[in-house]
Structure formats: structure tokens, C-alpha cells
Design an enzyme around this catalytic site. Structure first.
Site, PDB file in Angstrom:
ATOM      1  CB  CYS A 150      -0.912   0.017   1.234  1.00 33.90           C
ATOM      2  SG  CYS A 150      -2.450  -0.898   1.034  1.00 33.90           S
ATOM      3  CB  CYS A 186      -6.232  -3.718  -4.751  1.00 34.77           C
ATOM      4  SG  CYS A 186      -5.350  -2.153  -4.846  1.00 34.77           S
ATOM      5  CB  CYS A 239      -6.412  -6.345  -0.727  1.00 36.36           C
ATOM      6  SG  CYS A 239      -4.660  -6.573  -1.006  1.00 36.36           S
ATOM      7  CB  CYS A 293      -4.803   1.781   1.849  1.00 35.41           C
ATOM      8  SG  CYS A 293      -5.837   3.202   1.574  1.00 35.41           S
TER       9      CYS A 293
HETATM   10  S1  SF4 Z   1      -4.855  -2.795  -1.334  1.00 35.30           S
HETATM   11 FE1  SF4 Z   1      -3.620  -4.673  -1.596  1.00 35.30          FE
HETATM   12  S2  SF4 Z   1      -2.918  -4.744  -3.739  1.00 35.30           S
HETATM   13 FE2  SF4 Z   1      -3.721  -2.684  -3.313  1.00 35.30          FE
HETATM   14  S3  SF4 Z   1      -1.911  -1.502  -2.811  1.00 35.30           S
HETATM   15 FE3  SF4 Z   1      -2.752  -2.229  -0.847  1.00 35.30          FE
HETATM   16  S4  SF4 Z   1      -1.778  -4.227  -0.422  1.00 35.30           S
HETATM   17 FE4  SF4 Z   1      -1.355  -3.660  -2.585  1.00 35.30          FE
END
Ligand code: SF4
Length: 254
Positions: free
Chosen positions: A122, A204, A207, A230
Site C-alpha cells: 500500500c 484492489c 485484497c 491503506c
Molecule cells: S490494497 Fe492490496 S494490492 Fe492494493 S496496494 Fe494495498 S496491499 Fe497492494
């Protein structure tokens, strides 16, 4: 001229912080556009709250600025919605990317970083790109609500963002999910098709999962992990007085 503008920003922030709590979202947006001009932009990942806010903004100012952090890991439905937004509202979404492509991230950090170290992922794909984008602005507008997470519970409609060093504006911070959806239906606002498939909160693809009956609306985000944010809206433990914030806002607005 520059000094006058800095004085103006300083006075506005100090003066509206409390008053804005009783303003409608439309009035908050109107004040934001009048005060910061093209140095304020809406940040959105195009959830239901973001869509309601975008629609409101379009009724206040046609050429409002809108940006998104494109992690390259979003759902196809989200990319489809982005195309729809540009068409319906006649604007171009400013897409912000990580300095590392998804392939470069895999080469440097290994495959599936999001599963092994989601905070790092993130940081690379969301927080640092956001920091870079915000450095060109004096204020940013978000669609967070206080009842979404404990981190967001103390957010104000107009506040100083000590983490990123600019004014943060949250016009619907006191709204409920029900109010958001009423607005969407009343105004025929487009929304992410995944909301109709038990995805109340969408991030995303790696996730985010659908929620099961009875689960918290954000239970589908980083499932199985304690992580709930995040990092974009996490407040740094830095003392941020309104006066200090006003001073920095004036600097960044120059
Ligand atoms: S939500 Fe998941 S895939 Fe998206 S940036 Fe964060 S850790 Fe990475």
C-alpha cells in the site's frame, strides 16, 4: 498579491473549521472551490460515497478536478466505472501511479507482495503516489465517513492534514451509508457494479472480497488481516494545531 492570498487562506481555515461542521456537503464543496480554485481536487476510488460526492461536485462546478490512485490492481468493474464517469461528467480523471509498475514491483519485491507485506504494498502503490500528487495541491477533498472505521471517527469537514501538509476537506463525513445510497438513487448516479454483488467497499482486486450476511461492510477489505486502512487517511501522531495548519496551507497555496 501572494501575501494577500496567503492571508486569505489563513483566515479562511481558522474561521470555517467550526462553522463548516453545520454546512451541507454542497456548501462545503462550494467553499472549497471558491477558496482554493484549481489547487483543490477530489480524491476518489469510486466507491458509493465517492460517486455521490462526484455528482454533487458536478452540480457545483463543471470543471472540478478529480484524481484517483490507480494501483494497476483495480477490478475491471472499477475501470469501466471510470470510463463512465468521464463520459457522464465531461471531465478527465487524473490517474496517479506508483513509480514502480506492477512488473517492476514483482521484480524488486517478489511476487504477491500484497499477501506478504500489504503495508509495504500500500505504501508503494497508494501512499507515496498520493503524497506526490498532494504536493501540487493546497487542499484535497475526500468522501470518507466517520462511521466507516475508528481511524475516521474524529475527522472534521475541514481540517489540517498533518500527514501530507495541506487542507483536507471531508464534505460527507457526517453522512450514513443510507444517506449516500439515497442520494445515488435520487440522482441516478452511476456506481460500481460490484456493489450489487455484495462488495460494499471496493479496493484492489487482490485484497477485496465480497462480504457475507451480517459482516461489517469493510470486512471484505484485507480479509484475515488486522489491517483496515491503506494509510491514506491514517493520522500521523504529529501535533497539528489549526494555526500551524493555516500557516502551512498558506505556504502551499503560494
Ligand atoms: S490494497 Fe492490496 S494490492 Fe492494493 S496496494 Fe494495498 S496491499 Fe497492494
Amino acid at each position: 498579491m501572494k501575501d494577500h492570498f496567503q492571508d486569505y487562506v489563513r483566515e479562511q481555515i481558522a474561521g470555517v473549521r467550526l462553522a463548516a461542521e453545520s454546512w451541507t456537503p454542497q456548501r462545503v464543496l462550494s467553499w472549497s472551490f471558491e477558496t482554493f480554485g484549481n489547487r483543490v481536487a477530489i480524491s476518489s476510488a469510486f466507491g458509493a460515497e465517492g460517486m455521490a460526492l462526484i455528482d454533487m461536485a458536478s452540480r457545483v462546478r463543471k470543471d472540478f478536478r478529480l484524481f484517483t490512485i490507480d494501483t494497476e490492481f483495480l477490478f475491471p468493474e472499477t475501470y469501466t466505472l471510470m470510463d463512465r464517469i468521464e463520459e457522464k461528467y465531461g471531465i478527465e480523471i487524473e490517474k496517479v501511479y506508483s513509480v514502480l509498475s506492477s512488473q517492476e514491483q514483482e521484480r524488486i519485491h517478489g511476487a504477491g507482495l500484497w499477501a506478504r507485506d500489504p503495508d509495504r504494498c500500500c505504501s508503494l502503490r497508494k501512499v507515496e503516489p498520493l503524497r506526490c500528487k498532494l504536493s501540487e495541491l493546497s487542499a484535497w477533498i475526500t468522501s470518507i465517513r466517520r462511521d466507516q472505521t475508528s481511524v475516521r471517527s474524529s475527522a472534521r469537514k475541514v481540517e489540517w492534514d498533518a500527514k501530507f501538509g495541506l487542507v483536507k476537506i471531508n464534505p460527507i463525513v457526517d453522512w450514513t451509508s443510507k444517506q449516500v445510497w439515497r442520494y445515488i438513487h435520487d440522482h441516478d448516479v452511476p456506481y460500481n457494479a460490484l456493489h450489487n454483488q455484495d462488495y460494499p467497499s471496493i479496493g484492489c482486486a487482490h485484497c477485496t472480497r465480497a462480504v457475507r450476511p451480517g459482516e461489517d461492510p469493510r470486512a471484505g477489505r484485507w480479509p484475515g488481516l488486522a489491517k483496515t486502512e491503506c494509510g491514506l487517511h491514517v493520522i500521523d501522531p504529529v501535533a497539528a494545531s489549526p494555526a500551524a495548519g493555516a500557516s502551512k496551507a498558506a505556504k502551499s497555496a503560494s
